[in-house]
Each structure stands twice: as C-alpha cells, then as structure tokens.
Design a protein around this motif. Structure first.
Motif, PDB file in Angstrom:
ATOM      1  N   ARG A   1      50.031  44.124  32.869  1.00  0.00           N
ATOM      2  CA  ARG A   1      49.314  42.918  33.283  1.00  0.00           C
ATOM      3  C   ARG A   1      47.830  43.113  32.988  1.00  0.00           C
ATOM      4  NH1 ARG A   1      53.860  41.836  33.512  1.00  0.00           N
ATOM      5  NH2 ARG A   1      55.060  40.742  35.144  1.00  0.00           N
ATOM      6  N   GLU A   2      47.114  41.998  32.849  1.00  0.00           N
ATOM      7  CA  GLU A   2      45.682  42.078  32.588  1.00  0.00           C
ATOM      8  C   GLU A   2      44.889  42.056  33.897  1.00  0.00           C
ATOM      9  OE1 GLU A   2      44.263  39.278  29.753  1.00  0.00           O
ATOM     10  OE2 GLU A   2      45.371  40.197  28.094  1.00  0.00           O
ATOM     11  N   TYR A   3      43.854  42.887  33.949  1.00  0.00           N
ATOM     12  CA  TYR A   3      43.007  42.977  35.131  1.00  0.00           C
ATOM     13  C   TYR A   3      41.536  43.093  34.744  1.00  0.00           C
ATOM     14  CZ  TYR A   3      46.379  43.037  38.879  1.00  0.00           C
ATOM     15  OH  TYR A   3      47.335  42.649  39.794  1.00  0.00           O
ATOM     16  N   THR A   4      40.701  42.471  35.570  1.00  0.00           N
ATOM     17  CA  THR A   4      39.257  42.543  35.373  1.00  0.00           C
ATOM     18  C   THR A   4      38.711  43.852  35.928  1.00  0.00           C
ATOM     19  OG1 THR A   4      39.090  40.139  35.598  1.00  0.00           O
ATOM     20  CG2 THR A   4      37.051  41.395  35.850  1.00  0.00           C
ATOM     21  N   ILE A   5      37.786  44.439  35.208  1.00  0.00           N
ATOM     22  CA  ILE A   5      37.124  45.650  35.681  1.00  0.00           C
ATOM     23  C   ILE A   5      36.066  45.256  36.719  1.00  0.00           C
ATOM     24  CG2 ILE A   5      35.662  47.600  35.037  1.00  0.00           C
ATOM     25  CD1 ILE A   5      38.483  47.754  33.914  1.00  0.00           C
ATOM     26  N   ARG A   6      36.174  45.827  37.913  1.00  0.00           N
ATOM     27  CA  ARG A   6      35.150  45.546  38.921  1.00  0.00           C
ATOM     28  C   ARG A   6      33.905  46.385  38.687  1.00  0.00           C
ATOM     29  NH1 ARG A   6      31.440  44.454  40.896  1.00  0.00           N
ATOM     30  NH2 ARG A   6      30.901  43.818  43.023  1.00  0.00           N
ATOM     31  N   SER A   7      34.093  47.650  38.342  1.00  0.00           N
ATOM     32  CA  SER A   7      32.946  48.502  38.036  1.00  0.00           C
ATOM     33  C   SER A   7      33.398  49.695  37.207  1.00  0.00           C
ATOM     34  CB  SER A   7      32.246  48.980  39.316  1.00  0.00           C
ATOM     35  OG  SER A   7      33.052  49.922  39.998  1.00  0.00           O
ATOM     36  N   PHE A   8      32.432  50.272  36.491  1.00  0.00           N
ATOM     37  CA  PHE A   8      32.718  51.474  35.707  1.00  0.00           C
ATOM     38  C   PHE A   8      31.492  52.364  35.715  1.00  0.00           C
ATOM     39  CE2 PHE A   8      32.528  53.609  31.460  1.00  0.00           C
ATOM     40  CZ  PHE A   8      33.526  54.537  31.715  1.00  0.00           C
ATOM     41  N   ASP A   9      31.718  53.636  35.972  1.00  0.00           N
ATOM     42  CA  ASP A   9      30.662  54.644  35.954  1.00  0.00           C
ATOM     43  C   ASP A   9      30.931  55.581  34.784  1.00  0.00           C
ATOM     44  OD1 ASP A   9      29.093  56.986  36.369  1.00  0.00           O
ATOM     45  OD2 ASP A   9      28.881  56.470  38.480  1.00  0.00           O
ATOM     46  N   ALA A  10      30.109  55.462  33.752  1.00  0.00           N
ATOM     47  CA  ALA A  10      30.336  56.245  32.533  1.00  0.00           C
ATOM     48  C   ALA A  10      30.068  57.726  32.740  1.00  0.00           C
ATOM     49  CB  ALA A  10      29.453  55.704  31.406  1.00  0.00           C
ATOM     50  N   ASP A  11      29.230  58.063  33.711  1.00  0.00           N
ATOM     51  CA  ASP A  11      28.914  59.476  33.947  1.00  0.00           C
ATOM     52  C   ASP A  11      30.068  60.202  34.638  1.00  0.00           C
ATOM     53  OD1 ASP A  11      26.360  59.286  32.798  1.00  0.00           O
ATOM     54  OD2 ASP A  11      25.511  58.540  34.671  1.00  0.00           O
ATOM     55  N   SER A  12      30.639  59.552  35.659  1.00  0.00           N
ATOM     56  CA  SER A  12      31.733  60.189  36.404  1.00  0.00           C
ATOM     57  C   SER A  12      33.106  59.796  35.877  1.00  0.00           C
ATOM     58  CB  SER A  12      31.633  59.812  37.884  1.00  0.00           C
ATOM     59  OG  SER A  12      31.719  58.416  38.051  1.00  0.00           O
ATOM     60  N   LEU A  13      33.134  58.862  34.896  1.00  0.00           N
ATOM     61  CA  LEU A  13      34.399  58.362  34.324  1.00  0.00           C
ATOM     62  C   LEU A  13      35.298  57.784  35.416  1.00  0.00           C
ATOM     63  CD1 LEU A  13      35.138  61.190  31.726  1.00  0.00           C
ATOM     64  CD2 LEU A  13      33.953  59.021  31.370  1.00  0.00           C
ATOM     65  N   ILE A  14      34.681  56.929  36.230  1.00  0.00           N
ATOM     66  CA  ILE A  14      35.362  56.265  37.336  1.00  0.00           C
ATOM     67  C   ILE A  14      35.398  54.764  37.070  1.00  0.00           C
ATOM     68  CG2 ILE A  14      35.160  55.594  39.758  1.00  0.00           C
ATOM     69  CD1 ILE A  14      36.190  58.363  39.567  1.00  0.00           C
ATOM     70  N   VAL A  15      36.570  54.174  37.233  1.00  0.00           N
ATOM     71  CA  VAL A  15      36.708  52.731  37.079  1.00  0.00           C
ATOM     72  C   VAL A  15      37.367  52.168  38.338  1.00  0.00           C
ATOM     73  CG1 VAL A  15      38.963  52.880  35.912  1.00  0.00           C
ATOM     74  CG2 VAL A  15      37.508  50.881  35.552  1.00  0.00           C
ATOM     75  N   GLU A  16      36.880  51.005  38.797  1.00  0.00           N
ATOM     76  CA  GLU A  16      37.438  50.340  39.972  1.00  0.00           C
ATOM     77  C   GLU A  16      38.081  49.020  39.561  1.00  0.00           C
ATOM     78  OE1 GLU A  16      34.705  51.699  43.753  1.00  0.00           O
ATOM     79  OE2 GLU A  16      33.999  49.991  42.549  1.00  0.00           O
ATOM     80  N   ILE A  17      39.268  48.775  40.110  1.00  0.00           N
ATOM     81  CA  ILE A  17      40.004  47.548  39.831  1.00  0.00           C
ATOM     82  C   ILE A  17      40.539  46.998  41.145  1.00  0.00           C
ATOM     83  CG2 ILE A  17      41.980  46.525  38.631  1.00  0.00           C
ATOM     84  CD1 ILE A  17      41.632  48.649  36.461  1.00  0.00           C
ATOM     85  N   ASP A  18      40.351  45.689  41.354  1.00  0.00           N
ATOM     86  CA  ASP A  18      40.814  45.032  42.579  1.00  0.00           C
ATOM     87  C   ASP A  18      42.133  44.315  42.318  1.00  0.00           C
ATOM     88  OD1 ASP A  18      38.495  45.942  43.700  1.00  0.00           O
ATOM     89  OD2 ASP A  18      37.477  43.994  43.696  1.00  0.00           O
ATOM     90  N   PHE A  19      43.099  44.504  43.214  1.00  0.00           N
ATOM     91  CA  PHE A  19      44.425  43.920  43.094  1.00  0.00           C
ATOM     92  C   PHE A  19      44.661  42.923  44.228  1.00  0.00           C
ATOM     93  CE2 PHE A  19      44.623  47.929  40.923  1.00  0.00           C
ATOM     94  CZ  PHE A  19      45.555  47.787  39.902  1.00  0.00           C
ATOM     95  N   ALA A  20      45.075  41.696  43.868  1.00  0.00           N
ATOM     96  CA  ALA A  20      45.498  40.732  44.884  1.00  0.00           C
ATOM     97  C   ALA A  20      46.880  41.128  45.370  1.00  0.00           C
ATOM     98  CB  ALA A  20      45.519  39.318  44.305  1.00  0.00           C
ATOM     99  N   LEU A  21      47.077  41.139  46.677  1.00  0.00           N
ATOM    100  CA  LEU A  21      48.334  41.602  47.271  1.00  0.00           C
ATOM    101  C   LEU A  21      49.231  40.414  47.603  1.00  0.00           C
ATOM    102  CD1 LEU A  21      46.867  44.338  49.634  1.00  0.00           C
ATOM    103  CD2 LEU A  21      47.689  44.587  47.281  1.00  0.00           C
ATOM    104  N   HIS A  22      50.031  40.011  46.639  1.00  0.00           N
ATOM    105  CA  HIS A  22      50.892  38.837  46.815  1.00  0.00           C
ATOM    106  C   HIS A  22      52.370  39.189  46.894  1.00  0.00           C
ATOM    107  CE1 HIS A  22      47.501  36.254  44.865  1.00  0.00           C
ATOM    108  NE2 HIS A  22      47.317  36.414  46.158  1.00  0.00           N
ATOM    109  N   HIS A  23      52.702  40.478  46.779  1.00  0.00           N
ATOM    110  CA  HIS A  23      54.087  40.949  46.908  1.00  0.00           C
ATOM    111  C   HIS A  23      55.009  40.376  45.824  1.00  0.00           C
ATOM    112  CE1 HIS A  23      53.426  42.669  50.984  1.00  0.00           C
ATOM    113  NE2 HIS A  23      52.529  41.708  51.041  1.00  0.00           N
ATOM    114  N   VAL A  24      54.454  39.974  44.697  1.00  0.00           N
ATOM    115  CA  VAL A  24      55.284  39.421  43.623  1.00  0.00           C
ATOM    116  C   VAL A  24      54.924  40.110  42.312  1.00  0.00           C
ATOM    117  CG1 VAL A  24      55.564  37.176  44.728  1.00  0.00           C
ATOM    118  CG2 VAL A  24      53.629  37.552  43.190  1.00  0.00           C
ATOM    119  N   GLY A  25      55.771  39.876  41.298  1.00  0.00           N
ATOM    120  CA  GLY A  25      55.491  40.398  39.973  1.00  0.00           C
ATOM    121  C   GLY A  25      55.660  41.899  39.879  1.00  0.00           C
ATOM    122  N   VAL A  26      54.850  42.508  39.005  1.00  0.00           N
ATOM    123  CA  VAL A  26      54.921  43.950  38.748  1.00  0.00           C
ATOM    124  C   VAL A  26      53.741  44.679  39.375  1.00  0.00           C
ATOM    125  CG1 VAL A  26      54.864  45.713  36.955  1.00  0.00           C
ATOM    126  CG2 VAL A  26      56.194  43.617  36.607  1.00  0.00           C
TER     127      VAL A  26
END
Length: 267
Positions: free
Chosen positions: A93-118
């Motif tokens: 599935r496609e997701y928007t990147i909430r934030s990315f830290d290139a130094d620590s190689l950390i990426v944050e992604i927010d998920f809607a919790l709808h109990h459906v899909g994958v």
C-alpha cells in the motif's frame, strides 16, 4: 483562466529497501505512528518541501517473514511489475512519509487504524523488530509555496501530509483546513502556523463518508477563493470526485489550481 501556480515534479531512481520497526506509539485513538530504521535508507531522496512524499510499503508473510518486491535495474529507472495482479509480490500500500532523518536513517509513517485491508491490521499489531519492504520514492512533487491562500480538505489518512504542509508554508500564507475524522478522539496536535484556521469535522453515524467535507465546501464563501488560491484535497475517492465537481462549477476557482488526490476508496 491563466495559471500562476503549479506543481513541479522530479523523477527519482528506484531502490528496494528493508526497514525495521524501532518504535510504535499512538498519536490519537485512530492514528498510530510507527518509526523505522534501516541502513538501506542511505540515499533516500526525501525532500522537506514535498509534503506528499510517499512510498509503497510491502508487508511480509506473517508466518515466514518473506518479502517479495519488484526487481529494479542497476540504473534505478523503472521496475519489473509483471505479475502484480497474480499476487507475485507481497501485499503493498502507499503511505505518506511523516518525517525522515537522513543522519540517523529514521523514517516515521502514520497509519490510520481502521481494522480493514492489509496495512491497517499490520499496524494494529506492529512490534519493535518487525520488518517491512519500502519501495520509492518514485518522484518528488513540489507544490507552489507562493499562493496567497490555501484551502485544504483532509481526513485521517492524509493528516501526515497536511501536517507537513503546515510545516513548510510561508508564515504569511492564509490557510483554511477542513479535516473529517471519526470523533474528537481522532484529533491530533498539528504544527503551529500563524495563518492557519483548522476546522475539525466529525463523522456522523449513518452518513456517507466525506459528508462533512462536502457540506463544508458548499458553505465556503466565494471570497475565500481567488486567482491566488491553491486547493489541496486528499481523501476518499468518491469524496474527491464530489469536491471537484463543486469546486470547478461556475468558474469559482481556477481548475489548474486544484490538486485533488484519492488516498483510498470506499467499496
């Protein structure tokens, strides 16, 4: 009407990556933030001025952990998607990147919790140490930052992009944002912007998804729209279609200044 505002796009070379969950936290009753780390994120082409930067997340087999992603040529241009409809690859599935830290190689992604899909069921059980495949970015979209005013329509799935909009807009920009969520428990703390007027709309039992947004756009005064207004909407597909019909009728807005994207579809 002549367009004075526009998106710009930059193509990005593709690469297969694997990322590992390092933190999981709820930022509302229906939105969960998952933080990932991965050495594969070296060279990840995230750009601060691209609020809708998105990737494809591939979800492994829960029993075997197997990840199957498209192969990419050595030059990174294109990918082999043959067999996608036959289930050749792991669910994605496609997701928007909430934030990315290139130094620590950390990426944050927010998920809607709808109990459906994958992806949503995966997010509900997400644990530190689990791995996902990440594919993209495929392109970077730079929106216009020189509009006089901005009008946004969003829901829980597009809150990460909306938050990023508020982070990058000039302080003198006038912003009106309408956000439809399940209830007050689904509100989140958004980045502060001096010119932003945020309207939280709550879904009502029995009403069609997106009804709050449709009602809002019908009631918006024409004075809010001008030749220097940029409208961005990211929500359910049928709602997007209705918003477009309303916004372009009677020439109340330059259609070239509309950026309307279906983030998901109610079936």
């Amino acid at each position: 009407m002549t367009s004075i505002l526009q998106n710009e796009r930059e193509e990005v070379q593709l690469k297969q990556r694997v990322i590992t969950v390092v933190d999981v936290k709820d930022i509302s009753k229906t939105l969960r933030r998952v933080t990932f780390h991965g050495e594969d994120l070296e060279g990840f082409k995230f750009h601060l001025l691209s609020p809708e930067a998105h990737v494809k997340l591939f979800f492994p087999d829960m029993d075997t952990g197997e990840l199957r992603m498209p192969t990419v040529p050595a030059d990174g241009w294109g990918a082999d998607w043959e067999g996608v409809s036959e289930g050749r690859f792991s669910p994605f599935r496609e997701y928007t990147i909430r934030s990315f830290d290139a130094d620590s190689l950390i990426v944050e992604i927010d998920f809607a919790l709808h109990h459906v899909g994958v992806s949503e069921p995966w997010a509900i059980q997400a644990k530190v140490g689990q791995k996902l495949g990440i594919f993209g970015l495929r392109f970077i979209k730079y929106p216009p930052l020189n509009a006089k005013s901005y009008v946004f329509f969003a829901d829980e799935t597009s809150l990460p992009a909306l938050a990023r909009w508020l982070e990058i807009l000039p302080k003198e920009a006038i912003v009106d944002a309408w956000i439809e969520v399940a209830s007050a428990e689904s509100e989140i703390i958004l980045p502060s912007h001096a010119g932003a007027n945020v309207h939280w709309l709550y879904s009502k039992p029995g009403e069609t998804i997106g009804s709050g947004l449709i009602e809002a756009v019908e009631l918006i005064s024409d004075e809010l729209f001008s030749s220097e207004t940029w409208v961005w909407a990211a929500t359910e597909a049928h709602t997007i279609a209705k918003l477009k019909r309303i916004l372009v009728r009677d020439g109340r807005l330059n259609s070239a200044h509309l950026d309307l994207t279906s983030y998901w579809k109610q079936v």
